[in-house]
Design a protein around this motif. Structure first.
Motif, short mmCIF file in Angstrom:
data_model
loop_
_atom_site.label_atom_id
_atom_site.label_comp_id
_atom_site.label_asym_id
_atom_site.label_seq_id
_atom_site.Cartn_x
_atom_site.Cartn_y
_atom_site.Cartn_z
N CYS A 36 0.78 80.14 57.02
CA CYS A 36 1.37 79.10 57.60
C CYS A 36 2.74 78.98 57.15
N VAL A 37 3.41 80.02 56.86
CA VAL A 37 4.87 79.80 56.29
C VAL A 37 5.67 80.63 57.17
N GLY A 38 5.41 81.91 57.24
CA GLY A 38 6.33 82.81 58.09
C GLY A 38 7.49 83.44 57.38
N THR A 39 7.21 83.92 55.98
CA THR A 39 8.46 84.39 55.39
C THR A 39 7.60 85.90 55.05
N GLY A 40 8.42 86.61 54.13
CA GLY A 40 8.13 88.00 53.84
C GLY A 40 7.17 87.77 52.76
N GLN A 41 7.24 86.92 51.71
CA GLN A 41 6.31 86.70 50.63
C GLN A 41 5.07 86.12 51.18
N VAL A 73 -2.21 79.97 52.97
CA VAL A 73 -1.04 80.04 52.30
C VAL A 73 0.09 79.29 53.01
N GLY A 74 0.43 78.25 52.25
CA GLY A 74 1.44 77.34 52.93
C GLY A 74 0.99 75.90 52.95
N ASP A 75 1.77 75.08 52.28
CA ASP A 75 1.12 73.82 51.93
C ASP A 75 1.87 72.78 52.77
N GLY A 76 2.76 73.08 53.85
CA GLY A 76 3.31 72.35 54.69
C GLY A 76 2.34 71.60 55.78
N ALA A 77 2.79 70.82 56.77
CA ALA A 77 1.63 69.90 57.48
C ALA A 77 0.81 70.97 58.16
N VAL A 78 1.34 72.08 58.68
CA VAL A 78 0.57 72.99 59.30
C VAL A 78 -0.62 73.62 58.32
N GLY A 79 -0.23 73.85 57.26
CA GLY A 79 -0.97 74.56 56.29
C GLY A 79 -2.19 73.60 55.88
N LEU A 80 -1.68 72.35 55.74
CA LEU A 80 -2.73 71.44 55.38
C LEU A 80 -3.62 71.15 56.72
N CYS A 81 -3.04 71.01 57.85
CA CYS A 81 -4.20 71.06 59.03
C CYS A 81 -5.04 72.37 58.86
N ALA A 82 -4.37 73.39 58.39
CA ALA A 82 -5.41 74.71 58.69
C ALA A 82 -6.48 74.47 57.64
N ILE A 83 -6.28 73.52 56.48
CA ILE A 83 -7.59 73.45 55.65
C ILE A 83 -8.49 72.61 56.35
N ILE A 84 -7.85 71.44 57.03
CA ILE A 84 -8.93 70.72 57.98
C ILE A 84 -9.52 71.49 58.86
N ALA A 85 -8.91 72.43 59.60
CA ALA A 85 -9.42 73.19 60.62
C ALA A 85 -10.77 74.25 59.94
N GLY A 103 2.86 80.93 61.15
CA GLY A 103 4.45 80.73 60.68
C GLY A 103 5.33 81.26 61.63
N VAL A 104 6.58 80.65 61.81
CA VAL A 104 7.62 81.22 62.80
C VAL A 104 8.11 82.23 61.91
N PRO A 105 8.16 83.47 62.31
CA PRO A 105 8.57 84.42 61.48
C PRO A 105 9.96 84.62 61.08
N HIS A 106 10.42 84.48 59.77
CA HIS A 106 11.47 84.65 59.30
C HIS A 106 11.44 85.77 58.31
N ASP A 107 12.04 86.86 58.17
CA ASP A 107 12.06 88.01 57.48
C ASP A 107 10.77 88.49 57.20
N SER A 108 9.78 88.27 57.96
CA SER A 108 8.22 88.59 57.68
C SER A 108 7.88 90.01 58.22
#
Lengths: 345, 345
Positions: B243-248, B174-186, B267-272
């Motif tokens: 890999c996002v950190g939001t509630g959704q 969940v999340g396609d930022g750089a971390v999410g993309l690296c999570a795919i590699i991992a 994900g760094v938590p924001h409203d999660s």
């Protein structure tokens, strides 16, 4: 048959129900010998949680009376332990070991399924659900411990197992109810070296020590957190077991859990909030939930029969089926930690 | 030296800072060759999170210039990867492997510690913090992947590792930022057989597939949940990586996680909010947080040098140090997934 019936908050009576019979070829009918009242029963008894009206009680042991044509591993006359949830043993969750989350399963004593606080129970998927107890002529003490395997001992074990308790660990158990006390047994059984029991009740403190607690923490809230951190050189415990389900108990568990550890939580959640900042910034995980009792019973059964563990000691009150309302009020008034109900010989 | 300075929301400048020097005998001074901008930098750039004013940037690779008298494993001239947090290697958390939670550690580019978006950095506890890269003359592609080890690749690996990804698993990211993309590699590196990438950005979808995603889910929210459940026969995925950190994103991760699995959250938590009912009634756990990058870099380094993994491909934008404000705005405007900053040759 006679069975305990829930009529709404505060309304527990014993009345007549149709005798259960085999409805599906995978069913068994079990004559209940021992049942009991669970802390979670008090939530609907107090009117805090909803619950279907009718037969109740999800914990019992008994003797198999009848089996359906497809039942192969359980025989009439067998002494059996029933996990608090029945399961088909074949769904994706069961196959993965999560028998408490069977997609075709459910809890005894709910939604019209017979309860363990009655004379007989129709058990669906008998082969997958019931665990036969080897031998015979077991002492009353062992019978009580077998009853504890139906829920509280497995649930305490689930807290410890979810938190990954391992030999040498320092473990804290938040909650001194029957589940918390069984979590102490489980932690010791898994090799914990130091076990901190958070309890302010003298009777439960004594039992906690008997089960393996090395330290009693009578403080609560921030004071308890501070004391546990002081006792662990500021690091926190290797495993915190949350056996209550309130906001305060969850906050305490996360507050005393060391970086990188996992909080093992089995308390039914009421106003509990997971402190996500602690999860992320201290790498404290959270696992637990409805125990896969059917998976755990076989591995705990040998220790019960050999009396290496004695979870039946959590039963410190006893009534007959006719007096079961007294069992509820004794627990509600905190005169009892957990009340046993003798249903048949 | 010249370094990027944070002056408040939206205020990124490049200015003069005193040249760092050895202050403690365990320090090293590193000349930064490559730095970059992190998704988490945008939170304070946008004024959503607070951040100390002054030097910033927590990701860098570089060449050791000077070492203190007590430094034994790192030498001037060595090419090194700096994990985004420094650590002493000796505290209880470091000894247990939680180097990102060192009790004497901290993040580069915060609270007056030099940042990786500047020419030089004083690195505390150089032996415990820095990882030397063997060999020399590495290609620019490899250098970018080494830079990715500083944070995003280790953080993506932490998501997968926390969720317990194992061979044959079906994993959702969940999340396609750089971390999410690296999570795919991992996830692929750990043997996942099917990898569902939740992404609606065509460029990132392409990279996700290149990294090993087998399915792209462009839906969001309840629609994404429904689709993932449909694709997994109603069971859910073996591991959901948040890999996002939001509630959704947290709700989606828990909604698609199968019974008994663990959500790996970085994900760094924001409203999660953690859905405690799902934790308890579906036995879905939660682990993750600040990645112990220093622990992970050595195990990932070989795969980077052999080009078995190419996390450097997440850098799709590039600026010089003087133009670093453009790197921030490119990421803010979503013109860049992750912006590299070339600081010295």
């Amino acid at each position: 048959m006679r069975a305990t019936l829930y009529g709404g908050p505060g309304d527990i009576t014993v009345g007549e129900r149709p005798d259960p019979r085999i409805e599906n070829p995978t069913d068994a009918v079990v004559r209940v010998t021992l049942g009991c009242v669970c802390g979670s029963d008090l939530w609907y008894y107090r009117g805090v949680n909803p619950h279907a009206l009718g037969p109740i009680g999800h914990e019992f042991i008994g003797v198999v009376e009848q089996v359906g044509a497809d039942v192969t591993t359980v025989w009439p006359g067998d002494l059996v332990v029933a996990p608090f949830t029945f399961c088909d043993g074949t769904c994706a969750n069961c196959v993965a070991g999560w028998t408490g989350n069977c997609v075709n399963g459910g809890s005894f004593g709910n939604h019209g399924i017979d309860g363990g606080q009655g004379e007989f129970v129709r058990v669906p998927y008998a082969d997958a659900t019931l665990v036969t107890v080897p031998g015979g002529g077991h002492s009353d003490a062992i019978m009580k411990s077998l009853l504890a395997l139906s829920d509280v001992m497995c649930t305490g074990h689930h807290a410890a197992s979810s938190a990954g308790v391992k030999p040498g660990d320092t473990v804290a158990v938040v909650g001194d109810g029957a589940v918390g006390l069984c979590a102490i047994i489980a932690a010791k059984r898994l090799g914990a070296e130091r076990i901190l029991a958070l309890s302010r009740n003298p009777i439960r403190q004594t039992l906690a020590r008997e089960f393996g607690a090395t330290d009693i923490i009578a403080e609560r809230g921030d004071e308890a957190t501070k004391l546990v951190l002081d006792l662990t050189g500021g690091t926190g415990v290797d495993a915190a077991l949350e056996c209550v389900g309130t906001g305060q108990s969850m906050a305490t568990a996360f507050g005393i859990a060391r970086v990188g550890s996992v909080v093992g939580a089995v308390g039914v959640p009421h106003d509990s909030v997971v402190p996500i900042q602690t999860v992320i910034f201290r790498n404290v995980g959270l696992r637990g939930g409805v125990a896969p009792a059917r998976r755990y019973i076989p591995e705990l059964l040998g220790d019960v029969l050999a009396e290496r563990i004695n979870p039946g000691l959590v039963f410190d009150y006893e009534t007959s089926l006719d007096d079961i309302d007294d069992a509820y009020t004794a627990m509600l008034d905190r005169r009892a930690t957990k009340a046993l109900v003798r249903i048949s010989a």
